[in-house]
Design a protein around this motif. Structure first.
Motif, PDB file in Angstrom:
ATOM      1  N   ALA A  20       0.828  -1.208   0.000  1.00  0.00           N
ATOM      2  CA  ALA A  20       0.000   0.000   0.000  1.00  0.00           C
ATOM      3  C   ALA A  20       0.860   1.255   0.000  1.00  0.00           C
ATOM      4  CB  ALA A  20      -0.933  -0.004   1.211  1.00  0.00           C
ATOM      5  N   ALA A  21       1.955   1.224   0.755  1.00  0.00           N
ATOM      6  CA  ALA A  21       2.860   2.375   0.795  1.00  0.00           C
ATOM      7  C   ALA A  21       3.533   2.582  -0.556  1.00  0.00           C
ATOM      8  CB  ALA A  21       3.906   2.178   1.883  1.00  0.00           C
ATOM      9  N   ALA A  22       3.936   1.488  -1.192  1.00  0.00           N
ATOM     10  CA  ALA A  22       4.569   1.590  -2.506  1.00  0.00           C
ATOM     11  C   ALA A  22       3.590   2.153  -3.532  1.00  0.00           C
ATOM     12  CB  ALA A  22       5.081   0.224  -2.953  1.00  0.00           C
ATOM     13  N   LEU A  23       2.342   1.706  -3.481  1.00  0.00           N
ATOM     14  CA  LEU A  23       1.327   2.232  -4.395  1.00  0.00           C
ATOM     15  C   LEU A  23       1.125   3.726  -4.176  1.00  0.00           C
ATOM     16  CD1 LEU A  23      -0.936   1.928  -6.486  1.00  0.00           C
ATOM     17  CD2 LEU A  23      -2.454   1.208  -4.609  1.00  0.00           C
ATOM     18  N   THR A  35      11.740   5.707  -3.537  1.00  0.00           N
ATOM     19  CA  THR A  35      12.880   4.973  -2.971  1.00  0.00           C
ATOM     20  C   THR A  35      12.367   4.041  -1.871  1.00  0.00           C
ATOM     21  OG1 THR A  35      13.316   6.576  -1.195  1.00  0.00           O
ATOM     22  CG2 THR A  35      14.356   6.990  -3.354  1.00  0.00           C
ATOM     23  N   MET A  36      13.211   3.079  -1.528  1.00  0.00           N
ATOM     24  CA  MET A  36      12.858   2.181  -0.430  1.00  0.00           C
ATOM     25  C   MET A  36      12.680   2.962   0.874  1.00  0.00           C
ATOM     26  SD  MET A  36      12.303  -0.958  -1.164  1.00  0.00           S
ATOM     27  CE  MET A  36      12.831  -2.532  -1.861  1.00  0.00           C
ATOM     28  N   ARG A  41       9.174   4.585   5.168  1.00  0.00           N
ATOM     29  CA  ARG A  41       8.627   5.629   6.027  1.00  0.00           C
ATOM     30  C   ARG A  41       7.098   5.614   5.994  1.00  0.00           C
ATOM     31  NH1 ARG A  41      11.410   9.227   4.128  1.00  0.00           N
ATOM     32  NH2 ARG A  41       9.982  10.125   2.600  1.00  0.00           N
ATOM     33  N   ARG A  42       6.530   5.473   4.824  1.00  0.00           N
ATOM     34  CA  ARG A  42       5.072   5.452   4.710  1.00  0.00           C
ATOM     35  C   ARG A  42       4.474   4.192   5.350  1.00  0.00           C
ATOM     36  NH1 ARG A  42       2.843   9.013   0.610  1.00  0.00           N
ATOM     37  NH2 ARG A  42       4.500  10.167  -0.445  1.00  0.00           N
ATOM     38  N   ALA A  43       5.227   3.088   5.260  1.00  0.00           N
ATOM     39  CA  ALA A  43       4.728   1.826   5.809  1.00  0.00           C
ATOM     40  C   ALA A  43       4.995   1.696   7.308  1.00  0.00           C
ATOM     41  CB  ALA A  43       5.363   0.646   5.074  1.00  0.00           C
ATOM     42  N   SER A  59      11.431  -4.808  -8.132  1.00  0.00           N
ATOM     43  CA  SER A  59      10.648  -6.024  -7.866  1.00  0.00           C
ATOM     44  C   SER A  59       9.404  -5.709  -7.050  1.00  0.00           C
ATOM     45  CB  SER A  59      11.507  -7.067  -7.159  1.00  0.00           C
ATOM     46  OG  SER A  59      11.964  -6.584  -5.911  1.00  0.00           O
ATOM     47  N   LEU A  60       9.514  -4.755  -6.145  1.00  0.00           N
ATOM     48  CA  LEU A  60       8.353  -4.347  -5.350  1.00  0.00           C
ATOM     49  C   LEU A  60       7.315  -3.662  -6.225  1.00  0.00           C
ATOM     50  CD1 LEU A  60       6.770  -3.856  -2.782  1.00  0.00           C
ATOM     51  CD2 LEU A  60       8.378  -2.040  -2.174  1.00  0.00           C
ATOM     52  N   VAL A  61       7.773  -2.784  -7.100  1.00  0.00           N
ATOM     53  CA  VAL A  61       6.855  -2.090  -8.010  1.00  0.00           C
ATOM     54  C   VAL A  61       6.170  -3.082  -8.940  1.00  0.00           C
ATOM     55  CG1 VAL A  61       6.759  -0.493  -9.974  1.00  0.00           C
ATOM     56  CG2 VAL A  61       8.000   0.148  -7.897  1.00  0.00           C
TER      57      VAL A  61
END
Length: 206
Positions: A20-23, A35-36, A41-43, A59-61
């Protein structure tokens, strides 16, 4: 002195929070500025925790994209039983294409990070494309068994359908000058219907 039991006071951050944070990062700043550290930080976790699950941002994206777009497909087809009629199949395919084109993540990527899509157009299929291909092939095989879809190998038809629909998803906006995407979707519906219609003895649509 024996080490004490592992510290379990902090619960590991679930994959859901990281995804969810990556999105959120992708929708806010795009891939190139994500960036990771931003995701962590968001997660509410550390980069090290994320790296134990995903080796890099790419890979996360990729997992975020797969999850997002298969969610669109499932949302359109959820609750649908076997689609045996050609009209039902075509309606479902057009609805999926429209849903993907309207998806905020895909729109954002097309707008600012289109290079993310290049490998999946020219080099290899992504996980979401594989799942879509499998679902289309299954629908067409069912339609073929019921006599609603022409007698061609479902694998060939599924690839043709996906290639056609993909162009309407990714390129419709570039052609919607003087016409609407809804009008283009009607043309897609006609194309797919004519392509999938069984042929009579003289090779003409029945």
């Amino acid at each position: 002195m024996k080490p004490g039991p592992p510290n379990r006071s902090r619960r590991p951050v679930e994959d859901e929070a990281v995804l969810a944070a990556a999105l959120e990062c992708l929708l806010t700043v795009g891939m190139r500025r994500t960036t990771m550290a931003d995701i962590a930080r968001r997660a509410g976790t550390s980069r090290q925790t994320i790296y134990r699950r995903w080796p890099d941002v790419q890979s996360l994206v990729a997992e975020v994209m797969t999850r997002q777009w298969l969610g669109v497909v499932s949302g359109v087809l959820e609750g649908e039983g076997p689609l045996r009629g050609r009209a039902e199949i075509v309606d479902a395919l057009v609805a999926v294409a429209a849903g993907l084109r309207a998806d905020p993540l895909l729109r954002r990527i097309v707008e600012i990070d289109p290079e993310l899509l290049v490998p999946y157009l020219f080099d290899r299929r992504g996980a979401s494309q594989d799942v879509m291909l499998e679902r289309i092939e299954s629908m067409l095989a069912e339609g073929r068994r019921s006599g609603a879809v022409r007698d061609l190998p479902p694998g060939v038809m599924a690839r043709t359908v996906l290639l056609t629909a993909q162009s309407f998803v990714l390129s419709a906006a570039t052609m919607a000058d003087g016409v609407t995407v809804e009008e283009l979707d009607e043309q897609l519906r006609g194309l797919l219907d004519r392509y999938l219609t069984p042929l009579g003895p003289e090779g003409k649509p029945q």
